[in-house]
Design a protein around this motif. Sequence first.
Motif, PDB file in Angstrom:
ATOM      1  N   VAL A  85      26.408  36.715  52.110  1.00 15.95           N
ATOM      2  CA  VAL A  85      25.883  37.671  51.251  1.00 15.95           C
ATOM      3  C   VAL A  85      26.479  37.370  49.634  1.00 15.95           C
ATOM      4  O   VAL A  85      26.009  37.575  48.608  1.00 15.95           O
ATOM      5  CB  VAL A  85      26.255  39.097  51.513  1.00 15.95           C
ATOM      6  CG1 VAL A  85      25.433  40.062  50.727  1.00 15.95           C
ATOM      7  CG2 VAL A  85      25.343  39.424  52.919  1.00 15.95           C
ATOM      8  N   ILE A  86      27.925  37.310  49.828  1.00 14.02           N
ATOM      9  CA  ILE A  86      28.637  37.037  48.532  1.00 14.02           C
ATOM     10  C   ILE A  86      28.353  35.763  47.848  1.00 14.02           C
ATOM     11  O   ILE A  86      28.114  35.619  46.683  1.00 14.02           O
ATOM     12  CB  ILE A  86      30.370  37.074  48.781  1.00 14.02           C
ATOM     13  CG1 ILE A  86      30.728  38.632  49.309  1.00 14.02           C
ATOM     14  CG2 ILE A  86      30.985  36.652  47.553  1.00 14.02           C
ATOM     15  CD1 ILE A  86      30.536  39.772  48.263  1.00 14.02           C
ATOM     16  N   THR A  87      27.948  34.739  48.623  1.00 18.29           N
ATOM     17  CA  THR A  87      27.630  33.536  48.123  1.00 18.29           C
ATOM     18  C   THR A  87      26.273  33.569  47.413  1.00 18.29           C
ATOM     19  O   THR A  87      26.086  32.920  46.520  1.00 18.29           O
ATOM     20  CB  THR A  87      27.870  32.185  49.379  1.00 18.29           C
ATOM     21  OG1 THR A  87      29.217  32.369  49.845  1.00 18.29           O
ATOM     22  CG2 THR A  87      27.270  31.141  48.848  1.00 18.29           C
ATOM     23  N   ARG A  88      25.282  34.295  48.308  1.00 19.70           N
ATOM     24  CA  ARG A  88      24.056  34.605  47.644  1.00 19.70           C
ATOM     25  C   ARG A  88      24.200  35.096  46.124  1.00 19.70           C
ATOM     26  O   ARG A  88      23.475  34.826  45.261  1.00 19.70           O
ATOM     27  CB  ARG A  88      23.206  35.367  48.241  1.00 19.70           C
ATOM     28  CG  ARG A  88      22.597  34.554  49.536  1.00 19.70           C
ATOM     29  CD  ARG A  88      21.355  35.332  50.201  1.00 19.70           C
ATOM     30  NE  ARG A  88      21.588  36.532  50.683  1.00 19.70           N
ATOM     31  CZ  ARG A  88      22.108  37.006  51.943  1.00 19.70           C
ATOM     32  NH1 ARG A  88      22.363  35.958  52.805  1.00 19.70           N
ATOM     33  NH2 ARG A  88      22.370  38.247  52.097  1.00 19.70           N
ATOM     34  N   LEU A  89      24.907  36.385  46.014  1.00 15.02           N
ATOM     35  CA  LEU A  89      25.327  36.898  44.860  1.00 15.02           C
ATOM     36  C   LEU A  89      25.857  36.130  43.831  1.00 15.02           C
ATOM     37  O   LEU A  89      25.511  36.086  42.496  1.00 15.02           O
ATOM     38  CB  LEU A  89      26.114  38.211  44.983  1.00 15.02           C
ATOM     39  CG  LEU A  89      25.465  39.018  45.890  1.00 15.02           C
ATOM     40  CD1 LEU A  89      26.450  40.348  46.405  1.00 15.02           C
ATOM     41  CD2 LEU A  89      24.055  39.647  45.315  1.00 15.02           C
ATOM     42  N   ILE A  90      26.708  34.964  44.238  1.00 16.35           N
ATOM     43  CA  ILE A  90      27.289  33.925  43.110  1.00 16.35           C
ATOM     44  C   ILE A  90      26.415  33.174  42.747  1.00 16.35           C
ATOM     45  O   ILE A  90      26.418  32.914  41.387  1.00 16.35           O
ATOM     46  CB  ILE A  90      28.663  33.459  43.976  1.00 16.35           C
ATOM     47  CG1 ILE A  90      29.645  34.313  44.064  1.00 16.35           C
ATOM     48  CG2 ILE A  90      29.047  32.370  43.073  1.00 16.35           C
ATOM     49  CD1 ILE A  90      30.896  34.094  44.975  1.00 16.35           C
ATOM     50  N   LYS A  91      25.447  32.850  43.650  1.00 22.51           N
ATOM     51  CA  LYS A  91      24.637  31.654  43.361  1.00 22.51           C
ATOM     52  C   LYS A  91      23.594  32.211  42.302  1.00 22.51           C
ATOM     53  O   LYS A  91      23.114  31.477  41.474  1.00 22.51           O
ATOM     54  CB  LYS A  91      23.809  31.120  44.579  1.00 22.51           C
ATOM     55  CG  LYS A  91      24.753  30.093  45.354  1.00 22.51           C
ATOM     56  CD  LYS A  91      23.859  29.715  46.418  1.00 22.51           C
ATOM     57  CE  LYS A  91      24.616  28.412  47.387  1.00 22.51           C
ATOM     58  NZ  LYS A  91      24.212  28.035  48.428  1.00 22.51           N
ATOM     59  N   ARG A  92      23.214  33.398  42.505  1.00 25.72           N
ATOM     60  CA  ARG A  92      22.351  34.108  41.773  1.00 25.72           C
ATOM     61  C   ARG A  92      23.068  34.453  40.335  1.00 25.72           C
ATOM     62  O   ARG A  92      22.470  35.176  39.493  1.00 25.72           O
ATOM     63  CB  ARG A  92      21.741  35.498  42.154  1.00 25.72           C
ATOM     64  CG  ARG A  92      20.793  35.310  43.572  1.00 25.72           C
ATOM     65  CD  ARG A  92      20.257  36.468  43.901  1.00 25.72           C
ATOM     66  NE  ARG A  92      19.382  37.125  42.991  1.00 25.72           N
ATOM     67  CZ  ARG A  92      19.248  38.368  43.122  1.00 25.72           C
ATOM     68  NH1 ARG A  92      19.513  39.222  44.329  1.00 25.72           N
ATOM     69  NH2 ARG A  92      18.569  39.127  42.268  1.00 25.72           N
ATOM     70  N   ARG A  93      24.462  34.316  40.255  1.00 20.57           N
ATOM     71  CA  ARG A  93      24.969  34.468  39.245  1.00 20.57           C
ATOM     72  C   ARG A  93      25.156  36.002  38.484  1.00 20.57           C
ATOM     73  O   ARG A  93      25.167  36.201  37.543  1.00 20.57           O
ATOM     74  CB  ARG A  93      24.499  33.809  37.693  1.00 20.57           C
ATOM     75  CG  ARG A  93      24.544  32.170  37.853  1.00 20.57           C
ATOM     76  CD  ARG A  93      24.360  31.464  36.592  1.00 20.57           C
ATOM     77  NE  ARG A  93      24.718  30.358  36.514  1.00 20.57           N
ATOM     78  CZ  ARG A  93      23.609  29.104  36.642  1.00 20.57           C
ATOM     79  NH1 ARG A  93      22.761  29.487  36.458  1.00 20.57           N
ATOM     80  NH2 ARG A  93      24.004  27.810  36.906  1.00 20.57           N
ATOM     81  N   HIS A 108      39.298  37.656  43.783  1.00 19.83           N
ATOM     82  CA  HIS A 108      39.062  38.878  43.386  1.00 19.83           C
ATOM     83  C   HIS A 108      37.643  38.814  42.902  1.00 19.83           C
ATOM     84  O   HIS A 108      37.110  37.705  42.321  1.00 19.83           O
ATOM     85  CB  HIS A 108      39.775  39.450  42.174  1.00 19.83           C
ATOM     86  CG  HIS A 108      41.302  39.596  42.743  1.00 19.83           C
ATOM     87  ND1 HIS A 108      41.566  40.669  43.622  1.00 19.83           N
ATOM     88  CD2 HIS A 108      42.495  38.819  42.515  1.00 19.83           C
ATOM     89  CE1 HIS A 108      42.916  40.599  43.483  1.00 19.83           C
ATOM     90  NE2 HIS A 108      43.303  39.680  42.907  1.00 19.83           N
ATOM     91  N   LEU A 109      36.761  39.696  43.079  1.00 19.49           N
ATOM     92  CA  LEU A 109      35.283  39.559  42.766  1.00 19.49           C
ATOM     93  C   LEU A 109      34.955  40.517  41.519  1.00 19.49           C
ATOM     94  O   LEU A 109      35.404  41.531  41.357  1.00 19.49           O
ATOM     95  CB  LEU A 109      34.353  40.191  43.872  1.00 19.49           C
ATOM     96  CG  LEU A 109      34.253  39.248  44.990  1.00 19.49           C
ATOM     97  CD1 LEU A 109      33.739  39.940  46.155  1.00 19.49           C
ATOM     98  CD2 LEU A 109      34.087  37.841  45.028  1.00 19.49           C
ATOM     99  N   HIS A 110      34.187  40.050  40.618  1.00 21.19           N
ATOM    100  CA  HIS A 110      33.745  40.549  39.316  1.00 21.19           C
ATOM    101  C   HIS A 110      32.431  40.488  39.423  1.00 21.19           C
ATOM    102  O   HIS A 110      31.722  39.742  39.447  1.00 21.19           O
ATOM    103  CB  HIS A 110      34.470  40.076  38.209  1.00 21.19           C
ATOM    104  CG  HIS A 110      36.096  40.237  38.415  1.00 21.19           C
ATOM    105  ND1 HIS A 110      36.755  41.113  37.892  1.00 21.19           N
ATOM    106  CD2 HIS A 110      37.112  39.353  38.768  1.00 21.19           C
ATOM    107  CE1 HIS A 110      37.929  40.963  38.414  1.00 21.19           C
ATOM    108  NE2 HIS A 110      38.112  39.904  38.605  1.00 21.19           N
ATOM    109  N   LEU A 111      31.818  41.690  38.474  1.00 28.83           N
ATOM    110  CA  LEU A 111      30.395  41.343  38.195  1.00 28.83           C
ATOM    111  C   LEU A 111      30.324  40.440  36.833  1.00 28.83           C
ATOM    112  O   LEU A 111      30.934  40.601  36.072  1.00 28.83           O
ATOM    113  CB  LEU A 111      29.513  42.866  37.819  1.00 28.83           C
ATOM    114  CG  LEU A 111      29.458  43.909  39.054  1.00 28.83           C
ATOM    115  CD1 LEU A 111      28.732  44.921  38.749  1.00 28.83           C
ATOM    116  CD2 LEU A 111      28.578  43.108  40.176  1.00 28.83           C
ATOM    117  N   THR A 112      29.191  39.656  36.619  1.00 27.80           N
ATOM    118  CA  THR A 112      28.823  39.312  35.477  1.00 27.80           C
ATOM    119  C   THR A 112      27.992  40.050  34.847  1.00 27.80           C
ATOM    120  O   THR A 112      27.723  40.983  35.132  1.00 27.80           O
ATOM    121  CB  THR A 112      27.956  37.636  35.964  1.00 27.80           C
ATOM    122  OG1 THR A 112      26.676  38.244  36.315  1.00 27.80           O
ATOM    123  CG2 THR A 112      28.862  36.815  36.757  1.00 27.80           C
ATOM    124  N   ALA A 113      27.829  39.427  33.334  1.00 27.88           N
ATOM    125  CA  ALA A 113      26.822  40.268  32.645  1.00 27.88           C
ATOM    126  C   ALA A 113      25.639  40.254  33.277  1.00 27.88           C
ATOM    127  O   ALA A 113      24.962  41.635  33.249  1.00 27.88           O
ATOM    128  CB  ALA A 113      26.765  39.421  31.238  1.00 27.88           C
TER     129      ALA A 113
END
Length: 155
Positions: A85-93, A108-113
């Motif tokens: 799930v995290i990998t999908r969210l990263i791939k979607r930027r 650590h995880l952070h939201l992008t703009a």
Amino acid sequence: MDADSQAAVHDDAGSVEQSRLQGLLGYQLTRAQLQLHRRLVERLHAVSLRPVEYSILVLIDSNHGINQRQIGDALGISPPNLVGVITRLIKRRLVRRARSRQDRRVQHLHLTAEGERLLVEAEAIVTRFEQGILAAIGDAGHDQLERVLRRLQQL
């Protein structure tokens, strides 16, 4: 239920006798959860998010620098399932990883703009969804349901 009533239920095209199950609290809770989840999935589809992805974005936004283990613990998701799930969210930027300065093994995880923008949109959808539920059960029903759900979570 007498034989005539059972026959009437079974004669009705496509109906299934469920009275024994309907008498079980766990069955009713599961059915309600499934119905609400299905409706939430439909609504979040508009922003290409699943409910679990929405929950992860909320946790990241509310807990800047949270790590995957903390998210998994909070949501009850096993590490192998969470990685995808995290990998999908990263791939979607929508999310980015940053290595910890104290422990290079921790990320650590952070939201992008883009993640922040999408979360605002998703939160509006979820707010409307929640308002629909509240309208259906009323304020008193909401208060009562919250109390009961809190007690059930403590079992």
